[in-house]
Scaffold this motif. Structure first.
Motif, PDB file in Angstrom:
ATOM      1  N   ASN A 179       0.825  -1.213   0.000  1.00 38.06           N
ATOM      2  CA  ASN A 179       0.000   0.000   0.000  1.00 38.06           C
ATOM      3  C   ASN A 179       0.857   1.260   0.000  1.00 38.06           C
ATOM      4  O   ASN A 179       0.565   2.229   0.682  1.00 38.06           O
ATOM      5  N   ASN A 180       1.935   1.217  -0.767  1.00 36.29           N
ATOM      6  CA  ASN A 180       2.909   2.308  -0.782  1.00 36.29           C
ATOM      7  C   ASN A 180       3.142   2.724  -2.231  1.00 36.29           C
ATOM      8  O   ASN A 180       3.249   1.883  -3.121  1.00 36.29           O
ATOM      9  N   GLU A 181       3.235   4.024  -2.459  1.00 29.65           N
ATOM     10  CA  GLU A 181       3.465   4.534  -3.810  1.00 29.65           C
ATOM     11  C   GLU A 181       4.873   4.221  -4.324  1.00 29.65           C
ATOM     12  O   GLU A 181       5.111   4.217  -5.536  1.00 29.65           O
ATOM     13  N   ILE A 182       5.807   3.960  -3.431  1.00 27.74           N
ATOM     14  CA  ILE A 182       7.185   3.703  -3.857  1.00 27.74           C
ATOM     15  C   ILE A 182       7.225   2.510  -4.813  1.00 27.74           C
ATOM     16  O   ILE A 182       6.737   1.417  -4.496  1.00 27.74           O
ATOM     17  N   LEU A 183       7.760   2.726  -6.009  1.00 27.58           N
ATOM     18  CA  LEU A 183       7.938   1.703  -7.036  1.00 27.58           C
ATOM     19  C   LEU A 183       6.629   1.132  -7.576  1.00 27.58           C
ATOM     20  O   LEU A 183       6.651   0.184  -8.356  1.00 27.58           O
ATOM     21  N   SER A 184       5.480   1.666  -7.154  1.00 28.95           N
ATOM     22  CA  SER A 184       4.217   1.103  -7.621  1.00 28.95           C
ATOM     23  C   SER A 184       4.052   1.336  -9.110  1.00 28.95           C
ATOM     24  O   SER A 184       4.471   2.355  -9.650  1.00 28.95           O
ATOM     25  N   ASP A 185       3.440   0.379  -9.799  1.00 32.80           N
ATOM     26  CA  ASP A 185       3.231   0.500 -11.241  1.00 32.80           C
ATOM     27  C   ASP A 185       1.796   0.205 -11.649  1.00 32.80           C
ATOM     28  O   ASP A 185       1.488   0.036 -12.820  1.00 32.80           O
ATOM     29  N   VAL A 186       0.889   0.110 -10.674  1.00 35.11           N
ATOM     30  CA  VAL A 186      -0.525  -0.053 -10.960  1.00 35.11           C
ATOM     31  C   VAL A 186      -1.315   0.497  -9.775  1.00 35.11           C
ATOM     32  O   VAL A 186      -0.836   0.464  -8.629  1.00 35.11           O
ATOM     33  N   HIS A 187      -2.490   1.040 -10.077  1.00 40.27           N
ATOM     34  CA  HIS A 187      -3.381   1.539  -9.028  1.00 40.27           C
ATOM     35  C   HIS A 187      -4.748   0.882  -9.198  1.00 40.27           C
ATOM     36  O   HIS A 187      -5.273   0.815 -10.315  1.00 40.27           O
ATOM     37  N   PHE A 188      -5.291   0.409  -8.092  1.00 36.72           N
ATOM     38  CA  PHE A 188      -6.613  -0.199  -8.101  1.00 36.72           C
ATOM     39  C   PHE A 188      -7.624   0.786  -7.533  1.00 36.72           C
ATOM     40  O   PHE A 188      -7.411   1.361  -6.449  1.00 36.72           O
ATOM     41  N   ILE A 189      -8.712   0.970  -8.252  1.00 38.90           N
ATOM     42  CA  ILE A 189      -9.811   1.805  -7.770  1.00 38.90           C
ATOM     43  C   ILE A 189     -10.859   0.832  -7.232  1.00 38.90           C
ATOM     44  O   ILE A 189     -11.607   0.206  -7.990  1.00 38.90           O
ATOM     45  N   VAL A 190     -10.907   0.689  -5.915  1.00 37.66           N
ATOM     46  CA  VAL A 190     -11.635  -0.400  -5.260  1.00 37.66           C
ATOM     47  C   VAL A 190     -12.897   0.134  -4.586  1.00 37.66           C
ATOM     48  O   VAL A 190     -12.861   1.163  -3.912  1.00 37.66           O
ATOM     49  N   GLY A 191     -14.002  -0.597  -4.750  1.00 37.32           N
ATOM     50  CA  GLY A 191     -15.241  -0.227  -4.098  1.00 37.32           C
ATOM     51  C   GLY A 191     -16.106   0.674  -4.949  1.00 37.32           C
ATOM     52  O   GLY A 191     -15.810   0.950  -6.120  1.00 37.32           O
ATOM     53  N   LYS A 192     -17.172   1.150  -4.334  1.00 40.28           N
ATOM     54  CA  LYS A 192     -18.133   1.990  -5.032  1.00 40.28           C
ATOM     55  C   LYS A 192     -18.329   3.317  -4.303  1.00 40.28           C
ATOM     56  O   LYS A 192     -18.318   3.373  -3.074  1.00 40.28           O
ATOM     57  N   GLU A 193     -18.485   4.362  -5.047  1.00 37.79           N
ATOM     58  CA  GLU A 193     -18.920   5.676  -4.597  1.00 37.79           C
ATOM     59  C   GLU A 193     -18.172   6.113  -3.345  1.00 37.79           C
ATOM     60  O   GLU A 193     -16.950   6.185  -3.336  1.00 37.79           O
ATOM     61  N   ALA A 194     -18.918   6.397  -2.270  1.00 36.88           N
ATOM     62  CA  ALA A 194     -18.298   6.988  -1.082  1.00 36.88           C
ATOM     63  C   ALA A 194     -17.281   6.054  -0.439  1.00 36.88           C
ATOM     64  O   ALA A 194     -16.355   6.502   0.245  1.00 36.88           O
ATOM     65  N   ASN A 195     -17.437   4.754  -0.661  1.00 39.00           N
ATOM     66  CA  ASN A 195     -16.538   3.781  -0.042  1.00 39.00           C
ATOM     67  C   ASN A 195     -15.316   3.493  -0.908  1.00 39.00           C
ATOM     68  O   ASN A 195     -14.502   2.643  -0.577  1.00 39.00           O
ATOM     69  N   GLN A 196     -15.171   4.204  -2.021  1.00 40.78           N
ATOM     70  CA  GLN A 196     -14.119   3.907  -2.981  1.00 40.78           C
ATOM     71  C   GLN A 196     -12.751   4.352  -2.475  1.00 40.78           C
ATOM     72  O   GLN A 196     -12.618   5.400  -1.850  1.00 40.78           O
ATOM     73  N   GLN A 197     -11.730   3.534  -2.772  1.00 39.03           N
ATOM     74  CA  GLN A 197     -10.351   3.856  -2.411  1.00 39.03           C
ATOM     75  C   GLN A 197      -9.430   3.582  -3.594  1.00 39.03           C
ATOM     76  O   GLN A 197      -9.661   2.646  -4.369  1.00 39.03           O
ATOM     77  N   VAL A 198      -8.379   4.407  -3.715  1.00 45.31           N
ATOM     78  CA  VAL A 198      -7.334   4.164  -4.701  1.00 45.31           C
ATOM     79  C   VAL A 198      -6.152   3.532  -3.972  1.00 45.31           C
ATOM     80  O   VAL A 198      -5.595   4.127  -3.041  1.00 45.31           O
ATOM     81  N   ILE A 199      -5.774   2.328  -4.411  1.00 47.07           N
ATOM     82  CA  ILE A 199      -4.758   1.545  -3.697  1.00 47.07           C
ATOM     83  C   ILE A 199      -3.609   1.242  -4.649  1.00 47.07           C
ATOM     84  O   ILE A 199      -3.813   0.600  -5.690  1.00 47.07           O
TER      85      ILE A 199
END
Length: 506
Positions: A94-114
């Motif tokens: 769950n760290n931006e360091i070296l990350s190469d993909v982002h998941f947009i998880v959940g719906k609407e108000a419960n949504q998170q970018v991981i």
């Protein structure tokens, strides 16, 4: 190599300076792979909370390689504080360091970018491997997962990055779903083990529904076993009325439920009321029978006593007049009419059958004149009595008719009864006389075991024991305490008489 060469190399490395306000940048291969790294990002920590952690930028790729007395730019060196591969990978969770993909998880108000790392995910999951490296691999740096709960997805990633399992009662089912979706068998097994260890009568029906939904046959079997052994408590649990109709059908069709049919009918009525509300139809007898569907035909009305039927189902409005008449005829006449409902007893108990024997010796003879032999008993834990062991004739092979009862002493309520026959062979063994249904016996509660026999004189027991302990197959012990049953008991007492054995299950 000269002795000073190593120091020269170190000094050259330390001389690398990154001035955040200047144009000199370190070589491209010293930067993190994600060029869009943010200066500061709110990143969920390992427990799901959020921490404010600076992320690497072009001016801080390596931290603090130069001596501390050098006030120049900072070079990020987080790797130096992580001694093992596990620590380094765990740091990337769950760290931006070296990350190469982002998941947009959940719906609407419960949504998170991981943020995540394709390599780590591909190593841990065949589904992710196909997603990132297969023939139809995605080229996008963002992947939308609207059907997954953010907390469950973080649990999955935590496991893939560190082998750590962090699940609780609130998240285990969503985590199980996510583990199955991405074919992470080890995490799936952890979830199932967690459910098994937390299985109880209060959640057996809820977990049974989920086990059937997620195709977990082993968990479903454990839930059904729990329901079989603790049917009354399970049916009274709040979650029972929330189960789906298929699960209700599966339970009602079982022969191993340890409960009287009248109580099953009461529980089914509660479920039908809740189902009417879920379907937004008025709670009427007609609608209740409609929503029950084939579950209604799984209720075994012929197993009820005529009193139980008259006080409950006959007045419920769910049966039509023809069915009511047919069932009353079933209770009162022979031969019995076909009523369209099963009359198979629910007494095929699971586990090992157990017997308590209360006499040390056998003598003859014991006579019968139309009165019942009775003995009072208590146990230290809940059991289910399925029959008695009785003495037979010492003249030779004989058939006896017997009326069995278990009576709750304080209320005088008959908890179970049956009129049946048994045959003896002329020996001083005990012979089985069984109830139609298991009789639930509560701990530390006084009951009367009663048997009214019709037949010739028989053997009887002597040197009776007041306290008998029975070893069970699971390592437990059931303790019986026997005492005199006041009133007309045909002479049976703790020391002498009939009813030498009680047959039961735990």
């Amino acid at each position: 190599m000269a002795s000073g060469s190593k120091n020269d190399i170190v000094n050259r490395l330390l001389s690398l300076r990154v001035d955040s306000g200047g144009d000199d940048l370190p070589p491209q291969n010293m930067l993190p792979s994600n060029q869009h790294s943010r200066q500061e990002e709110n990143i969920p920590d390992e427990d799901g909370g959020r921490i404010s952690e600076p992320t690497p930028s072009s001016s801080s790729a390596i931290e603090n390689l130069q001596p501390s007395n050098n006030p120049g730019g900072r070079l990020h060196n987080w790797q130096a504080t992580k001694m093992t591969v596990k620590e380094r990978l765990s740091f990337l969770f769950n760290n931006e360091i070296l990350s190469d993909v982002h998941f947009i998880v959940g719906k609407e108000a419960n949504q998170q970018v991981i943020p995540a790392h394709k390599f780590v995910l591909s190593v841990g999951s065949a589904v992710f491997d196909a997603m990132f490296n297969g023939v139809l691999a995605t080229k996008s740096e963002e992947v939308e997962l609207p059907d997954v709960e953010p907390a469950a997805f973080l649990h999955l990633l935590k496991f893939l990055y560190s082998d750590e399992v962090r699940i609780g009662p609130e998240s285990v089912m969503t985590t199980l779903y996510t583990a199955k979706k991405y074919a992470v068998a080890a995490l799936e097994e952890h979830c199932v083990d967690f459910l098994k260890s937390n299985l109880g009568t209060d959640n057996a029906f809820l977990l049974l529904t989920q086990a059937r939904l997620f195709d977990e046959p082993q968990l479903a079997a454990l839930c059904l076993e729990m329901i079989d052994k603790n049917t009354v408590d399970a049916l009274n649990a709040e979650g029972f009325t929330d189960i789906d109709q298929d699960t209700l059908n599966a339970v009602l069709e079982r022969d191993t439920l340890r409960i009287r049919e009248a109580k099953i009918f009461s529980a089914v009525l509660r479920w039908s009321e809740a189902e009417c509300i879920r379907r937004q139809v008025p709670v009427t007898p007609g609608h209740q029978r409609m929503v029950l569907g084939r579950a209604f035909n799984a209720i075994r009305f012929p197993l009820m006593s005529v009193e139980e039927f008259a006080m409950g189902p006959a007045q419920s409005g769910l049966l039509d007049d023809r069915e009511i008449v047919q069932l009353f005829l079933y209770f009162t006449v022979n031969p019995k009419p076909n009523v369209g409902f099963l009359d198979t007893p629910r007494c095929c108990m699971t586990g090992k059958e157990l017997t308590v024997n209360r006499f040390s010796q056998t003598e003859s003879r014991w006579g019968y004149s139309g009165t019942s032999d009775r003995i009072r008993f208590t146990v230290n834990q809940r059991i289910f009595v399925v029959g008695f062991g009785l003495y037979g004739s010492y003249f030779g092979p004989t058939e006896y008719e017997v009326h069995l009862q278990v009576i709750h002493l304080a209320t005088k309520k008959v908890c179970g009864s049956n009129t049946t026959t048994f045959c003896c062979d002329g020996t001083d063994d005990t012979f089985r006389a069984m109830f139609k249904e298991p009789v639930e016996i509560l701990p530390n509660t006084s009951y009367i075991a009663s048997a009214k026999l019709k037949g010739t004189d028989s053997y009887y027991g002597t040197k009776g024991l007041r306290r008998v302990m029975v070893d069970c197959n699971n390592g437990e012990k059931v303790t019986f305490l026997f005492s005199y049953a006041a009133g007309n008991n045909n002479g049976t007492s703790v020391e002498d008489g009939q009813i030498p054995a009680i047959i039961f299950y735990i």
